[in-house]
Design a protein around this motif. Sequence first.
Motif, PDB file in Angstrom:
ATOM      1  N   ARG A  71       0.823  -1.215   0.000  1.00  0.00           N
ATOM      2  CA  ARG A  71       0.000   0.000   0.000  1.00  0.00           C
ATOM      3  C   ARG A  71       0.853   1.261   0.000  1.00  0.00           C
ATOM      4  NH1 ARG A  71      -4.350   0.885   4.768  1.00  0.00           N
ATOM      5  NH2 ARG A  71      -2.425   1.188   5.943  1.00  0.00           N
ATOM      6  N   ASP A  72       1.960   1.219   0.737  1.00  0.00           N
ATOM      7  CA  ASP A  72       2.848   2.383   0.846  1.00  0.00           C
ATOM      8  C   ASP A  72       3.825   2.496  -0.319  1.00  0.00           C
ATOM      9  OD1 ASP A  72       1.567   2.731   3.248  1.00  0.00           O
ATOM     10  OD2 ASP A  72       3.201   1.898   4.464  1.00  0.00           O
ATOM     11  N   GLY A  73       3.876   1.454  -1.157  1.00  0.00           N
ATOM     12  CA  GLY A  73       4.801   1.465  -2.278  1.00  0.00           C
ATOM     13  C   GLY A  73       6.198   1.000  -1.920  1.00  0.00           C
ATOM     14  N   ALA A  74       6.386   0.523  -0.680  1.00  0.00           N
ATOM     15  CA  ALA A  74       7.707   0.062  -0.251  1.00  0.00           C
ATOM     16  C   ALA A  74       8.051  -1.289  -0.866  1.00  0.00           C
ATOM     17  CB  ALA A  74       7.759  -0.031   1.277  1.00  0.00           C
ATOM     18  N   ARG A  75       7.045  -2.098  -1.158  1.00  0.00           N
ATOM     19  CA  ARG A  75       7.266  -3.372  -1.846  1.00  0.00           C
ATOM     20  C   ARG A  75       6.723  -3.231  -3.259  1.00  0.00           C
ATOM     21  NH1 ARG A  75       5.674  -9.675  -0.142  1.00  0.00           N
ATOM     22  NH2 ARG A  75       6.470 -10.562  -2.090  1.00  0.00           N
ATOM     23  N   ASP A  76       7.618  -3.031  -4.197  1.00  0.00           N
ATOM     24  CA  ASP A  76       7.192  -2.743  -5.567  1.00  0.00           C
ATOM     25  C   ASP A  76       7.918  -3.577  -6.615  1.00  0.00           C
ATOM     26  OD1 ASP A  76       9.702  -1.677  -5.384  1.00  0.00           O
ATOM     27  OD2 ASP A  76       9.141   0.353  -6.041  1.00  0.00           O
ATOM     28  N   SER A  77       8.578  -4.648  -6.177  1.00  0.00           N
ATOM     29  CA  SER A  77       9.331  -5.474  -7.123  1.00  0.00           C
ATOM     30  C   SER A  77       8.614  -6.788  -7.395  1.00  0.00           C
ATOM     31  CB  SER A  77      10.731  -5.757  -6.572  1.00  0.00           C
ATOM     32  OG  SER A  77      10.641  -6.437  -5.330  1.00  0.00           O
ATOM     33  N   GLY A  78       8.883  -7.337  -8.577  1.00  0.00           N
ATOM     34  CA  GLY A  78       8.289  -8.626  -8.923  1.00  0.00           C
ATOM     35  C   GLY A  78       7.169  -8.488  -9.934  1.00  0.00           C
ATOM     36  N   ALA A  79       6.872  -9.610 -10.573  1.00  0.00           N
ATOM     37  CA  ALA A  79       5.912  -9.635 -11.674  1.00  0.00           C
ATOM     38  C   ALA A  79       4.507  -9.208 -11.265  1.00  0.00           C
ATOM     39  CB  ALA A  79       5.870 -11.040 -12.280  1.00  0.00           C
ATOM     40  N   ASN A  80       4.115  -9.519 -10.035  1.00  0.00           N
ATOM     41  CA  ASN A  80       2.740  -9.248  -9.613  1.00  0.00           C
ATOM     42  C   ASN A  80       2.620  -8.081  -8.645  1.00  0.00           C
ATOM     43  OD1 ASN A  80       1.886 -11.556 -11.107  1.00  0.00           O
ATOM     44  ND2 ASN A  80       2.584 -12.846  -9.425  1.00  0.00           N
ATOM     45  N   ALA A  81       3.695  -7.339  -8.451  1.00  0.00           N
ATOM     46  CA  ALA A  81       3.684  -6.254  -7.472  1.00  0.00           C
ATOM     47  C   ALA A  81       2.643  -5.189  -7.804  1.00  0.00           C
ATOM     48  CB  ALA A  81       5.064  -5.623  -7.362  1.00  0.00           C
ATOM     49  N   SER A  82       2.503  -4.873  -9.077  1.00  0.00           N
ATOM     50  CA  SER A  82       1.554  -3.809  -9.445  1.00  0.00           C
ATOM     51  C   SER A  82       0.123  -4.198  -9.096  1.00  0.00           C
ATOM     52  CB  SER A  82       1.669  -3.478 -10.941  1.00  0.00           C
ATOM     53  OG  SER A  82       1.401  -4.617 -11.732  1.00  0.00           O
ATOM     54  N   ILE A  83      -0.191  -5.492  -9.238  1.00  0.00           N
ATOM     55  CA  ILE A  83      -1.530  -5.972  -8.873  1.00  0.00           C
ATOM     56  C   ILE A  83      -1.755  -5.786  -7.385  1.00  0.00           C
ATOM     57  CG2 ILE A  83      -3.035  -8.011  -8.722  1.00  0.00           C
ATOM     58  CD1 ILE A  83      -1.526  -9.120 -11.185  1.00  0.00           C
ATOM     59  N   MET A  84      -0.779  -6.232  -6.595  1.00  0.00           N
ATOM     60  CA  MET A  84      -0.921  -6.151  -5.136  1.00  0.00           C
ATOM     61  C   MET A  84      -0.899  -4.708  -4.639  1.00  0.00           C
ATOM     62  SD  MET A  84      -1.649  -8.994  -3.885  1.00  0.00           S
ATOM     63  CE  MET A  84      -1.609  -8.301  -2.227  1.00  0.00           C
ATOM     64  N   MET A  85      -0.133  -3.855  -5.279  1.00  0.00           N
ATOM     65  CA  MET A  85      -0.102  -2.445  -4.885  1.00  0.00           C
ATOM     66  C   MET A  85      -1.463  -1.790  -5.125  1.00  0.00           C
ATOM     67  SD  MET A  85       3.718  -1.462  -6.285  1.00  0.00           S
ATOM     68  CE  MET A  85       3.687   0.269  -5.852  1.00  0.00           C
ATOM     69  N   ASP A  86      -2.081  -2.156  -6.240  1.00  0.00           N
ATOM     70  CA  ASP A  86      -3.401  -1.615  -6.553  1.00  0.00           C
ATOM     71  C   ASP A  86      -4.443  -2.105  -5.555  1.00  0.00           C
ATOM     72  OD1 ASP A  86      -5.323  -0.224  -8.360  1.00  0.00           O
ATOM     73  OD2 ASP A  86      -6.081  -2.262  -8.638  1.00  0.00           O
ATOM     74  N   VAL A  87      -4.408  -3.406  -5.257  1.00  0.00           N
ATOM     75  CA  VAL A  87      -5.368  -3.980  -4.296  1.00  0.00           C
ATOM     76  C   VAL A  87      -5.176  -3.352  -2.915  1.00  0.00           C
ATOM     77  CG1 VAL A  87      -6.032  -6.075  -3.046  1.00  0.00           C
ATOM     78  CG2 VAL A  87      -5.597  -6.180  -5.506  1.00  0.00           C
ATOM     79  N   ALA A  88      -3.938  -3.320  -2.448  1.00  0.00           N
ATOM     80  CA  ALA A  88      -3.650  -2.823  -1.105  1.00  0.00           C
ATOM     81  C   ALA A  88      -3.988  -1.345  -0.946  1.00  0.00           C
ATOM     82  CB  ALA A  88      -2.186  -3.071  -0.762  1.00  0.00           C
ATOM     83  N   SER A  89      -3.880  -0.587  -2.036  1.00  0.00           N
ATOM     84  CA  SER A  89      -4.171   0.849  -1.968  1.00  0.00           C
ATOM     85  C   SER A  89      -5.630   1.129  -1.618  1.00  0.00           C
ATOM     86  CB  SER A  89      -3.825   1.525  -3.301  1.00  0.00           C
ATOM     87  OG  SER A  89      -4.752   1.154  -4.320  1.00  0.00           O
TER      88      SER A  89
END
Length: 202
Positions: free
Chosen positions: A166-184
Amino acid sequence: MKKLIAGVVLGVGLTAMAHGAGDPQAGEQNAAVCAGCHGQNGAKPIMGAYPKLSGLGEKYLYRQLVLIKDKERNIAEMTGILDNMNDQDLQDLAAYFNAQDMVVGQADPDLVDQGAALYRGGNMATGVPACAGCHNPQGVGNEPAGYPALGGQNAEYLVKQLNAYRDGARDSGANASIMMDVASKLTDAEIEAVSSYISGLN
């Protein structure tokens, strides 16, 4: 008939190769260093903020090990641990931990209903998709897609990771963008509830 049998054997062999190139027995040799934080067999970490590694999915584990070794995913506690391992070592390590049984925890009874609703149905009002869509209704993940098995994972670790996404601190990896969007789109209360529910998901 012989052609049919040969086709089945070949198909099974190719499927096995596609799902993982690691050797669990070889991986066990390198896993000893991991036990200090992640516990025996990666199933009982010494702290709730550390992940259980057992049964997460070989593809997912391998990808994370590569990201950590390449310093694309920065975890202070892992600094230097993977530096002397080659790619085959990482594949073997992933295969070893994936072959271990996940030890399921106990969800907070007060959070089960909210957590279950979010995990299985998401939150349509805020656009949060169901976790089960990628991680399976039983929490066993999706190995071919590289989505990790979550059922039984430490709630404290899950809270930490969802906050990092959610904070953008974990942004690496193939599926990070999906999880960043969900967590936001998740509130603190939702993160706590779904993490607790997952920790007891069997």
